[in-house]
Design a protein around this motif. Structure first.
Motif, PDB file in Angstrom:
ATOM      1  N   VAL A  35      -3.184  -0.703   4.274  1.00 41.78           N
ATOM      2  CA  VAL A  35      -1.791  -0.541   3.853  1.00 41.78           C
ATOM      3  C   VAL A  35      -1.705  -0.093   2.395  1.00 41.78           C
ATOM      4  CG1 VAL A  35      -1.328  -2.892   3.006  1.00 41.78           C
ATOM      5  CG2 VAL A  35       0.518  -1.569   4.107  1.00 41.78           C
ATOM      6  N   GLY A  36      -2.792  -0.224   1.642  1.00 37.30           N
ATOM      7  CA  GLY A  36      -2.789   0.217   0.255  1.00 37.30           C
ATOM      8  C   GLY A  36      -2.709  -0.907  -0.756  1.00 37.30           C
ATOM      9  N   LYS A  37      -3.285  -2.053  -0.431  1.00 36.41           N
ATOM     10  CA  LYS A  37      -3.249  -3.205  -1.331  1.00 36.41           C
ATOM     11  C   LYS A  37      -3.977  -2.917  -2.654  1.00 36.41           C
ATOM     12  CE  LYS A  37      -5.242  -5.820   1.758  1.00 36.41           C
ATOM     13  NZ  LYS A  37      -5.295  -4.799   2.848  1.00 36.41           N
ATOM     14  N   ILE A 168       2.747  -6.439   1.427  1.00 36.39           N
ATOM     15  CA  ILE A 168       3.071  -5.030   1.641  1.00 36.39           C
ATOM     16  C   ILE A 168       3.092  -4.771   3.142  1.00 36.39           C
ATOM     17  CG2 ILE A 168       2.462  -2.635   1.160  1.00 36.39           C
ATOM     18  CD1 ILE A 168       0.987  -3.565  -1.300  1.00 36.39           C
ATOM     19  N   ASP A 169       4.214  -4.303   3.627  1.00 35.72           N
ATOM     20  CA  ASP A 169       4.404  -4.098   5.061  1.00 35.72           C
ATOM     21  C   ASP A 169       4.593  -2.612   5.358  1.00 35.72           C
ATOM     22  OD1 ASP A 169       4.632  -4.891   7.689  1.00 35.72           O
ATOM     23  OD2 ASP A 169       6.773  -5.358   7.566  1.00 35.72           O
ATOM     24  N   ALA A 170       4.296  -2.226   6.584  1.00 35.38           N
ATOM     25  CA  ALA A 170       4.501  -0.846   7.038  1.00 35.38           C
ATOM     26  C   ALA A 170       4.504  -0.833   8.563  1.00 35.38           C
ATOM     27  CB  ALA A 170       3.405   0.070   6.503  1.00 35.38           C
ATOM     28  N   GLU A 171       5.019   0.238   9.140  1.00 27.83           N
ATOM     29  CA  GLU A 171       5.021   0.365  10.593  1.00 27.83           C
ATOM     30  C   GLU A 171       3.587   0.452  11.115  1.00 27.83           C
ATOM     31  OE1 GLU A 171       7.376   3.617  11.935  1.00 27.83           O
ATOM     32  OE2 GLU A 171       9.108   3.079  10.706  1.00 27.83           O
ATOM     33  N   TYR A 238       7.489 -12.047  -2.349  1.00 28.77           N
ATOM     34  CA  TYR A 238       8.081 -10.706  -2.342  1.00 28.77           C
ATOM     35  C   TYR A 238       7.535  -9.933  -1.154  1.00 28.77           C
ATOM     36  CZ  TYR A 238       9.277 -11.761  -7.213  1.00 28.77           C
ATOM     37  OH  TYR A 238       9.778 -12.343  -8.349  1.00 28.77           O
ATOM     38  N   ARG A 239       8.415  -9.202  -0.484  1.00 31.00           N
ATOM     39  CA  ARG A 239       8.019  -8.351   0.640  1.00 31.00           C
ATOM     40  C   ARG A 239       8.406  -6.916   0.326  1.00 31.00           C
ATOM     41  NH1 ARG A 239       9.276 -13.142   2.031  1.00 31.00           N
ATOM     42  NH2 ARG A 239      11.521 -12.802   2.049  1.00 31.00           N
ATOM     43  N   ILE A 240       7.407  -6.048   0.359  1.00 30.90           N
ATOM     44  CA  ILE A 240       7.606  -4.650   0.005  1.00 30.90           C
ATOM     45  C   ILE A 240       7.273  -3.776   1.200  1.00 30.90           C
ATOM     46  CG2 ILE A 240       6.805  -2.776  -1.487  1.00 30.90           C
ATOM     47  CD1 ILE A 240       6.321  -4.848  -3.652  1.00 30.90           C
ATOM     48  N   ASN A 241       8.184  -2.911   1.563  1.00 24.68           N
ATOM     49  CA  ASN A 241       7.976  -2.009   2.688  1.00 24.68           C
ATOM     50  C   ASN A 241       7.475  -0.663   2.187  1.00 24.68           C
ATOM     51  OD1 ASN A 241       9.236   0.140   4.823  1.00 24.68           O
ATOM     52  ND2 ASN A 241       8.655  -1.784   5.795  1.00 24.68           N
ATOM     53  N   LYS A 242       6.401  -0.173   2.793  1.00 22.54           N
ATOM     54  CA  LYS A 242       5.812   1.110   2.425  1.00 22.54           C
ATOM     55  C   LYS A 242       6.130   2.133   3.510  1.00 22.54           C
ATOM     56  CE  LYS A 242       1.350   3.208   1.209  1.00 22.54           C
ATOM     57  NZ  LYS A 242      -0.112   2.961   1.087  1.00 22.54           N
ATOM     58  N   LYS A 243       6.704   3.248   3.105  1.00 15.59           N
ATOM     59  CA  LYS A 243       7.128   4.279   4.045  1.00 15.59           C
ATOM     60  C   LYS A 243       6.045   5.342   4.217  1.00 15.59           C
ATOM     61  CE  LYS A 243      11.255   2.451   4.506  1.00 15.59           C
ATOM     62  NZ  LYS A 243      11.681   1.822   5.778  1.00 15.59           N
ATOM     63  N   GLU A 244       6.303   6.251   5.141  1.00 18.43           N
ATOM     64  CA  GLU A 244       5.354   7.313   5.465  1.00 18.43           C
ATOM     65  C   GLU A 244       4.996   8.160   4.243  1.00 18.43           C
ATOM     66  OE1 GLU A 244       4.799  10.873   8.784  1.00 18.43           O
ATOM     67  OE2 GLU A 244       6.719   9.841   8.570  1.00 18.43           O
ATOM     68  N   ASP A 245       5.974   8.375   3.357  1.00 19.12           N
ATOM     69  CA  ASP A 245       5.748   9.196   2.174  1.00 19.12           C
ATOM     70  C   ASP A 245       5.221   8.377   1.003  1.00 19.12           C
ATOM     71  OD1 ASP A 245       8.018   7.734   1.757  1.00 19.12           O
ATOM     72  OD2 ASP A 245       9.347   9.439   1.442  1.00 19.12           O
ATOM     73  N   HIS A 246       4.774   7.140   1.300  1.00 22.45           N
ATOM     74  CA  HIS A 246       4.201   6.231   0.300  1.00 22.45           C
ATOM     75  C   HIS A 246       5.251   5.770  -0.723  1.00 22.45           C
ATOM     76  CE1 HIS A 246      -0.201   6.805   1.367  1.00 22.45           C
ATOM     77  NE2 HIS A 246       0.413   7.755   2.049  1.00 22.45           N
TER      78      HIS A 246
END
Length: 251
Positions: A35-37, A168-171, A238-246
């Protein structure tokens, strides 16, 4: 729009509001594999160090994985990255010394060799802020309830040293895609090195490597994410959502 500078200010405000005498504040970053931690941790650390030079450094949880030989003997390689594959007691021992301003030796994990490097260590000198990134991390102020009681006791000992936690969350489809990209990147970096874990895939075509990466994701990493990592999402500060475009967004 997400700003690392603004988020660092928010984290500093949170840390200062806590009743802790520790000279080293610990922030954890968790989320799925790929996810990019690590990237997020390094960017946050850079912001802290811009504000105050030499005030922050990053520690990767993977440095406390058991060596592959131990995992093969006592678990199975498909459980690498699961909670039982980490040396939580050793990490807790190191964190205890770090917050007491003691210099420590940290094992070294090489992602290209996909293993702990034997008999090699990095010297770790405490700074005011430590960011630890990896799987299965939350902060001490979260209630140990039905979700977290399944984790090893030694894992919870590590949590007791963490002041603030980030998820860090993502689909899932993005996670699978990023995992495949990371697998190929590490293959390209390690394919000429006979000691590299990825050297064994030289005989595979790009399509075959993609299929193998997909299999690893579905049978190991996705299982770990759903059974363990995702259960901590609502227990982080804290919850952070990461999208397709980062692009990041605080939820």
């Amino acid at each position: 729009m997400f700003s690392y500078t603004d988020f660092c200010q928010e984290l500093l405000k949170n840390l200062r509001s806590q009743d802790s005498a520790s000279s080293c504040k610990i922030i954890s970053i968790t989320g799925s594999v790929a996810v990019g931690k690590s990237f997020f941790a390094e960017k946050l650390c850079l912001e802290f160090n811009v504000k105050q030079p030499n005030s922050c450094q990053v520690l990767a949880l993977d440095n406390f994985l058991y060596p592959n030989e131990w995992i093969q003997k006592n678990l199975a390689m498909q459980y690498k990255g699961f909670p039982e594959s980490y040396q939580w007691s050793l990490l807790a021992e190191k964190l205890k010394k770090i917050i007491a301003c003691q210099t420590v030796e940290i094992p070294i994990y090489d992602p290209i060799q996909y293993n702990i490097i034997p008999n090699e260590f990095q010297i770790f000198t405490p700074t005011p802020i430590l960011i630890i990134e990896g799987l299965h991390l939350i902060s001490r102020n979260k209630k140990i309830d039905g979700v977290t009681k399944k984790f090893p006791t030694s894992c919870k000992d590590v949590w007791s040293y963490i002041d603030v936690s980030i998820f860090i969350d993502a689909e899932e489809k993005l996670l699978a895609h990023w995992y495949a990209e990371r697998f190929e990147d590490r293959f390209l970096k390690g394919k000429e090195n006979i000691n590299s874990y990825f050297y064994q895939f030289n005989s595979l075509s790009k399509n075959e490597r993609d299929k193998h990466a997909k299999k690893l994701w579905n049978t190991i990493n996705l299982k770990n994410f759903k059974e363990w990592v995702l259960s901590l999402k609502d227990l982080t500060d804290y919850r952070i959502n990461k999208k397709e475009d980062h692009i990041y967004k605080i939820e």
